[in-house]
Design an enzyme around this catalytic site. Sequence first.
Site, PDB file in Angstrom:
ATOM      1  CD  GLN A 105      39.395  24.951  49.022  1.00 14.62           C
ATOM      2  OE1 GLN A 105      39.145  26.083  48.655  1.00 14.62           O
ATOM      3  NE2 GLN A 105      40.237  24.175  48.374  1.00 14.62           N
ATOM      4  CG  ASN A 106      35.011  19.400  48.272  1.00 15.93           C
ATOM      5  OD1 ASN A 106      35.175  20.477  47.702  1.00 15.93           O
ATOM      6  ND2 ASN A 106      35.613  18.288  47.887  1.00 15.93           N
ATOM      7  CG  ASP A 108      31.203  16.605  48.906  1.00 13.41           C
ATOM      8  OD1 ASP A 108      31.859  16.042  49.805  1.00 13.41           O
ATOM      9  OD2 ASP A 108      31.715  16.963  47.827  1.00 13.41           O
ATOM     10  CG  HIS A 123      34.398  26.572  52.494  1.00 14.38           C
ATOM     11  ND1 HIS A 123      34.715  26.468  51.156  1.00 14.38           N
ATOM     12  CD2 HIS A 123      35.285  27.469  53.011  1.00 14.38           C
ATOM     13  CE1 HIS A 123      35.752  27.261  50.892  1.00 14.38           C
ATOM     14  NE2 HIS A 123      36.115  27.870  51.995  1.00 14.38           N
ATOM     15  CB  CYS A 134      16.874  31.365  68.559  1.00 15.40           C
ATOM     16  SG  CYS A 134      16.311  29.731  68.040  1.00 15.40           S
ATOM     17  CB  CYS A 155      13.415  28.643  63.999  1.00 19.43           C
ATOM     18  SG  CYS A 155      13.504  28.305  65.755  1.00 19.43           S
ATOM     19  CB  THR A 196      41.571  22.852  45.457  1.00 19.40           C
ATOM     20  OG1 THR A 196      41.553  24.278  45.660  1.00 19.40           O
ATOM     21  CG2 THR A 196      42.646  22.239  46.312  1.00 19.40           C
ATOM     22  CB  ALA A 239      41.785  13.089  41.909  1.00 21.12           C
TER      23      ALA A 239
HETATM   24 ZN    ZN Z   1      15.013  30.115  66.182  1.00 23.19          ZN
END
Ligand code: ZN
Length: 257
Positions: A105-106, A108, A123, A134, A155, A196, A239
């Site tokens: 779920q990280n 990083d 995620h 776009c 952009c 988690t 952990a």
């Molecule tokens: Zn764009």
Amino acid sequence: MDAEVRKKCEQAARIWGESECAIALTGAGISVPSGIPDFRSPGGLWSKFDPNEVCSQWALENNPRGVWEFMLEAVGMFSRAEPNPAHAALADLDKKGRLEAVVTQNIDGLHQMAGNREVIEFHGGCNRFFCHKCGREFVFNGLEDIAEVDMPWMCFECGGIVRPDVVFFGEQIPFKALARTQDLASRADLVVVVGTSGEVAPANTVPHMVTSRGGRMIEINLGPTLYAEIADVSIFAPAQEALPRIGEMVSARQPGV
Ligand code: ZN
């Protein structure tokens, strides 16, 4: 490490040693020792930022400056972080053929940095960027690249906001990640949950997918969680201490012995 935790680590290693297809499910807790506080904990990013204002569909459309203030803080934190012994233990088990994949779920990127071959990012990840309007992709080679950009990052072609490939609040989990996870969970005979507590859907359904087919489950968390009922072994310990210890024991065993 106290005797109770040591005993549980031995049990976990025995179960892992018997497994032929193990997957790991990781959450914020595994990255805390790397200097990334759980977003939801005191001192975490959500104590400084309101997710609705910086990490939502509304924010992408209406508050690009806020999104990028938040992103710069997050990316800065990730770029200073390094994998800790818990990440390293999972990478080592992978290398030895004892771990099929990591579902995380990280955002990083620390599992990839540690060397795991397959990391399914539920995620998304903070190292890929694209235009929200776009879809044009933007290459990013480190924090220095971003530091060169005028904020908020827009952009050059259409003026839309350039956003990370992470799942903002209210957005769907990437289909590919879901499909691959379901495929793995339908084959795994062991799921190892690390850091988690099982409160975030739909990742929290992964252990149930495995155990409902008769697979086993090990959890490594700092304290009791919603998984108590389905875990074969619950290890309440850091952990970065428990996983390397389990890893050494698993590596010392032959598969299936
Ligand atoms: Zn764009």
